[in-house]
Scaffold this active site. Sequence first.
Site, PDB file in Angstrom:
ATOM      1  N   ARG A 255      25.398   7.324  19.034  1.00 49.71           N
ATOM      2  CA  ARG A 255      26.316   7.245  17.875  1.00 49.71           C
ATOM      3  C   ARG A 255      27.448   6.242  18.090  1.00 49.71           C
ATOM      4  O   ARG A 255      28.570   6.427  17.607  1.00 49.71           O
ATOM      5  CB  ARG A 255      26.947   8.608  17.543  1.00 49.71           C
TER       6      ARG A 255
ATOM      7  N   CYS B  29      26.808  15.881  10.764  1.00 54.19           N
ATOM      8  CA  CYS B  29      27.528  16.527  11.869  1.00 54.19           C
ATOM      9  C   CYS B  29      28.947  15.962  11.959  1.00 54.19           C
ATOM     10  O   CYS B  29      29.149  14.749  11.883  1.00 54.19           O
ATOM     11  CB  CYS B  29      26.786  16.298  13.186  1.00 54.19           C
TER      12      CYS B  29
ATOM     13  N   GLU C 265      32.379  12.724  15.075  1.00 51.35           N
ATOM     14  CA  GLU C 265      31.220  11.889  14.762  1.00 51.35           C
ATOM     15  C   GLU C 265      31.495  11.236  13.417  1.00 51.35           C
ATOM     16  O   GLU C 265      31.154  10.091  13.183  1.00 51.35           O
ATOM     17  CB  GLU C 265      29.971  12.776  14.705  1.00 51.35           C
TER      18      GLU C 265
END
Length: 302
Positions: A177, A226, A296
């Site tokens: 990520r 998320c 995130e």
Amino acid sequence: MRIESPKLIAALPEMGVELRPRVSLAEHTSLGIGGTTDLLRIHQHRHLPELIGLLRQEGIEHRFLGGGTNVLVMDGELPWVMLQLAAERNPPRLEGSVASVEAAADLGRTVTWCAKQDLGGLEGLIGVPGSVGGALRMNAGAYGTQIGPCVREVELYRAATGRLETLRGTDIRFDYRHTSFAPDDIMLAVKLELLPRPYAEILQGIRVCNEKRRASQPLSQKSAGCIFKNPPGASAGRMIDELGLKGHRAGDACVSERHANFFVNAGRATSAEMLALVADVRERVRAAHGVELENEVIVWKD
Ligand code: EPU
């Protein structure tokens, strides 16, 4: 922010830029949260350096919005204008097993289009909402697939040089990520190296991922996916769940009953409520596990 500069307004049509005044980011983000500003829709990539140069000259702050599926935007009058690439209408171009895709293209549609050409490798990404550019920016991943390893070449606007550039995939770092792109680089197009495979086989992979996602994620509710990254070797969702926090809320911001790392807008949640919930859950996980969860989701609050 309202665009009031006559010089900029006069230059927009020649640059293929459409001004959409007073846009609510709540209607352009999957969380359904965000204030109001003017939006500039870019129809011709080649004019981006000129457009951004002009915004700088005129002292107008700007931010770039992709699909709006991984961002939490503050409420009220936003102190920047939004830039967004106009939606892609052309299908990807193919050269052998390499697909050239516009960054504004929808990721899910791109995965299914490639599958129909007997090209796989992206099926784990089915159901990840958002644009191809957003997926690239964050190195989106799910079910063992990340977009990074498929990237052969990226065309982008580079904030550091103020120019349009092409980078080779091998010159870009793709981590969990996270990528080596600068926060204000703008993805324009990508060449993806895919794996030739029969359609039926790819479709089977797509079905399996869709089923897993439907079973474990709150797909019908407003969320940004998320909220936290998984800490090394652990699952943020499981940690929050084990603290009994499913359904925990701050106003209309709520920890999903289905997946504890999804925070949903259960009505008219404000950005302050969502941020309060994020801070509260982070603190509880820190107190219980000594782990500091990292966002995130990208937060735009000033
Ligand atoms: N779990 C719980 N309770 C929950 C949620 C999860 O006990 O409320 C448990 C699950 O049972 C499982 C483990 O935690 O044993 C991991 O859960 P899951 O398979 O749902 O994966 P995740 O690590 O929570 C990651 C990505 C998702 C991606 C899925 C599937 C992150 C932060 N999340 O979730 O990506 O869809 O794997 O590959 O990396 C996103 O990036 O926005 C996102 C949703």
